[in-house]
Design a protein around this motif. Sequence first.
Motif, PDB file in Angstrom:
ATOM      1  N   GLY A  24       0.812  -1.203   0.000  1.00 21.98           N
ATOM      2  CA  GLY A  24       0.000   0.000   0.000  1.00 21.98           C
ATOM      3  C   GLY A  24       0.848   1.257   0.000  1.00 21.98           C
ATOM      4  O   GLY A  24       2.059   1.236   0.196  1.00 21.98           O
ATOM      5  N   GLN A  25       0.159   2.364  -0.251  1.00 18.12           N
ATOM      6  CA  GLN A  25       0.824   3.665  -0.319  1.00 18.12           C
ATOM      7  C   GLN A  25       0.587   4.529   0.920  1.00 18.12           C
ATOM      8  O   GLN A  25       1.149   5.601   1.029  1.00 18.12           O
ATOM      9  CB  GLN A  25       0.332   4.428  -1.559  1.00 18.12           C
ATOM     10  CG  GLN A  25       0.715   3.770  -2.864  1.00 18.12           C
ATOM     11  CD  GLN A  25       2.220   3.739  -3.062  1.00 18.12           C
ATOM     12  OE1 GLN A  25       2.909   4.713  -2.785  1.00 18.12           O
ATOM     13  NE2 GLN A  25       2.722   2.617  -3.527  1.00 18.12           N
ATOM     14  N   GLY A  26      -0.299   4.103   1.792  1.00 12.97           N
ATOM     15  CA  GLY A  26      -0.573   4.880   2.991  1.00 12.97           C
ATOM     16  C   GLY A  26      -1.607   5.956   2.780  1.00 12.97           C
ATOM     17  O   GLY A  26      -1.713   6.880   3.574  1.00 12.97           O
ATOM     18  N   THR A  27      -2.375   5.873   1.717  1.00  9.20           N
ATOM     19  CA  THR A  27      -3.438   6.838   1.446  1.00  9.20           C
ATOM     20  C   THR A  27      -4.775   6.221   1.820  1.00  9.20           C
ATOM     21  O   THR A  27      -4.868   5.026   2.099  1.00  9.20           O
ATOM     22  CB  THR A  27      -3.448   7.234  -0.039  1.00  9.20           C
ATOM     23  OG1 THR A  27      -3.752   6.071  -0.819  1.00  9.20           O
ATOM     24  CG2 THR A  27      -2.112   7.815  -0.462  1.00  9.20           C
ATOM     25  N   THR A  29      -7.247   5.680  -0.149  1.00  6.16           N
ATOM     26  CA  THR A  29      -7.685   4.737  -1.190  1.00  6.16           C
ATOM     27  C   THR A  29      -6.778   3.518  -1.278  1.00  6.16           C
ATOM     28  O   THR A  29      -7.208   2.471  -1.746  1.00  6.16           O
ATOM     29  CB  THR A  29      -7.726   5.437  -2.563  1.00  6.16           C
ATOM     30  OG1 THR A  29      -6.436   5.984  -2.845  1.00  6.16           O
ATOM     31  CG2 THR A  29      -8.771   6.533  -2.575  1.00  6.16           C
ATOM     32  N   ASP A  30      -5.540   3.628  -0.835  1.00  3.38           N
ATOM     33  CA  ASP A  30      -4.594   2.518  -0.877  1.00  3.38           C
ATOM     34  C   ASP A  30      -3.817   2.478   0.446  1.00  3.38           C
ATOM     35  O   ASP A  30      -2.639   2.835   0.507  1.00  3.38           O
ATOM     36  CB  ASP A  30      -3.638   2.691  -2.062  1.00  3.38           C
ATOM     37  CG  ASP A  30      -2.741   1.487  -2.282  1.00  3.38           C
ATOM     38  OD1 ASP A  30      -3.093   0.386  -1.818  1.00  3.38           O
ATOM     39  OD2 ASP A  30      -1.686   1.655  -2.921  1.00  3.38           O
ATOM     40  N   PRO A  31      -4.488   2.056   1.541  1.00  2.00           N
ATOM     41  CA  PRO A  31      -3.840   2.101   2.855  1.00  2.00           C
ATOM     42  C   PRO A  31      -2.752   1.048   2.991  1.00  2.00           C
ATOM     43  O   PRO A  31      -2.687   0.090   2.225  1.00  2.00           O
ATOM     44  CB  PRO A  31      -4.990   1.807   3.816  1.00  2.00           C
ATOM     45  CG  PRO A  31      -5.946   0.999   3.011  1.00  2.00           C
ATOM     46  CD  PRO A  31      -5.828   1.503   1.597  1.00  2.00           C
ATOM     47  N   PHE A  32      -1.887   1.259   3.985  1.00  2.00           N
ATOM     48  CA  PHE A  32      -0.884   0.255   4.309  1.00  2.00           C
ATOM     49  C   PHE A  32      -1.599  -1.011   4.795  1.00  2.00           C
ATOM     50  O   PHE A  32      -2.572  -0.940   5.529  1.00  2.00           O
ATOM     51  CB  PHE A  32       0.056   0.718   5.416  1.00  2.00           C
ATOM     52  CG  PHE A  32       1.026   1.779   4.992  1.00  2.00           C
ATOM     53  CD1 PHE A  32       1.843   1.607   3.892  1.00  2.00           C
ATOM     54  CD2 PHE A  32       1.126   2.944   5.713  1.00  2.00           C
ATOM     55  CE1 PHE A  32       2.747   2.574   3.515  1.00  2.00           C
ATOM     56  CE2 PHE A  32       2.022   3.920   5.350  1.00  2.00           C
ATOM     57  CZ  PHE A  32       2.832   3.742   4.243  1.00  2.00           C
ATOM     58  N   ILE A  33      -1.108  -2.151   4.406  1.00  2.00           N
ATOM     59  CA  ILE A  33      -1.614  -3.422   4.899  1.00  2.00           C
ATOM     60  C   ILE A  33      -0.492  -4.051   5.705  1.00  2.00           C
ATOM     61  O   ILE A  33       0.551  -4.401   5.166  1.00  2.00           O
ATOM     62  CB  ILE A  33      -2.043  -4.343   3.745  1.00  2.00           C
ATOM     63  CG1 ILE A  33      -3.162  -3.672   2.960  1.00  2.00           C
ATOM     64  CG2 ILE A  33      -2.487  -5.689   4.283  1.00  2.00           C
ATOM     65  CD1 ILE A  33      -3.550  -4.403   1.701  1.00  2.00           C
ATOM     66  N   VAL A  34      -0.719  -4.145   6.999  1.00  3.48           N
ATOM     67  CA  VAL A  34       0.293  -4.703   7.885  1.00  3.48           C
ATOM     68  C   VAL A  34      -0.032  -6.170   8.111  1.00  3.48           C
ATOM     69  O   VAL A  34      -1.134  -6.513   8.528  1.00  3.48           O
ATOM     70  CB  VAL A  34       0.333  -3.951   9.221  1.00  3.48           C
ATOM     71  CG1 VAL A  34       1.371  -4.555  10.144  1.00  3.48           C
ATOM     72  CG2 VAL A  34       0.607  -2.483   8.992  1.00  3.48           C
ATOM     73  N   GLU A  35       0.921  -7.021   7.835  1.00  2.00           N
ATOM     74  CA  GLU A  35       0.733  -8.447   8.013  1.00  2.00           C
ATOM     75  C   GLU A  35       1.835  -8.982   8.916  1.00  2.00           C
ATOM     76  O   GLU A  35       2.976  -8.532   8.850  1.00  2.00           O
ATOM     77  CB  GLU A  35       0.776  -9.165   6.666  1.00  2.00           C
ATOM     78  CG  GLU A  35      -0.342  -8.739   5.727  1.00  2.00           C
ATOM     79  CD  GLU A  35      -0.182  -9.314   4.334  1.00  2.00           C
ATOM     80  OE1 GLU A  35       0.965  -9.589   3.929  1.00  2.00           O
ATOM     81  OE2 GLU A  35      -1.198  -9.477   3.651  1.00  2.00           O
ATOM     82  N   PHE A  36       1.471  -9.920   9.744  1.00  2.00           N
ATOM     83  CA  PHE A  36       2.442 -10.561  10.622  1.00  2.00           C
ATOM     84  C   PHE A  36       3.036 -11.767   9.906  1.00  2.00           C
ATOM     85  O   PHE A  36       2.374 -12.423   9.107  1.00  2.00           O
ATOM     86  CB  PHE A  36       1.776 -11.041  11.917  1.00  2.00           C
ATOM     87  CG  PHE A  36       1.382  -9.930  12.843  1.00  2.00           C
ATOM     88  CD1 PHE A  36       2.315  -9.380  13.700  1.00  2.00           C
ATOM     89  CD2 PHE A  36       0.091  -9.447  12.867  1.00  2.00           C
ATOM     90  CE1 PHE A  36       1.960  -8.361  14.569  1.00  2.00           C
ATOM     91  CE2 PHE A  36      -0.270  -8.435  13.721  1.00  2.00           C
ATOM     92  CZ  PHE A  36       0.660  -7.886  14.581  1.00  2.00           C
ATOM     93  N   LYS A  37       4.292 -12.039  10.214  1.00  2.00           N
ATOM     94  CA  LYS A  37       4.911 -13.251   9.693  1.00  2.00           C
ATOM     95  C   LYS A  37       4.327 -14.452  10.416  1.00  2.00           C
ATOM     96  O   LYS A  37       3.787 -14.343  11.506  1.00  2.00           O
ATOM     97  CB  LYS A  37       6.426 -13.206   9.893  1.00  2.00           C
ATOM     98  CG  LYS A  37       7.103 -12.143   9.083  1.00  2.00           C
ATOM     99  CD  LYS A  37       8.591 -12.141   9.346  1.00  2.00           C
ATOM    100  CE  LYS A  37       9.248 -11.019   8.558  1.00  2.00           C
ATOM    101  NZ  LYS A  37      10.679 -10.947   8.832  1.00  2.00           N
TER     102      LYS A  37
END
Length: 114
Positions: A24-27, A29-37
């Motif tokens: 993601g871009q942090g906007t 419309t395109d937020p950050f997607i945080v995923e855990f390992k």
Amino acid sequence: MSPKSEVAIGARHGGTEQSRAHNGQGTSTDPFIVEFKRDDPENPMNWSASRKWFIAFIVTSSVFAVTFASSAYSDSSDEIIKDFNISTEVFSVGISLFILGFAVGPAVWAPLLL
């Protein structure tokens, strides 16, 4: 899929900066997607049941204690007004500020904790 963006974050120990890639871009419309390992010990879904219950107990106890403190203050209004020789308006300022802290406190303190 969105391109990965490099985001600098503070390390947990030592205070050095490290970089991690997030989708993601942090906007809006395109937020950050945080995923855990997989099997990440910091992922709350991987915590033990006892740790989850302990955290739930601490949070619930804290909320209960603060709520009880506000009601205990209001229940003693007659004694406080008489002992300190104040008006009901002055007494109500204490409860009003306490409730205002409930309402505004999280909005003020949450951004400061980042």
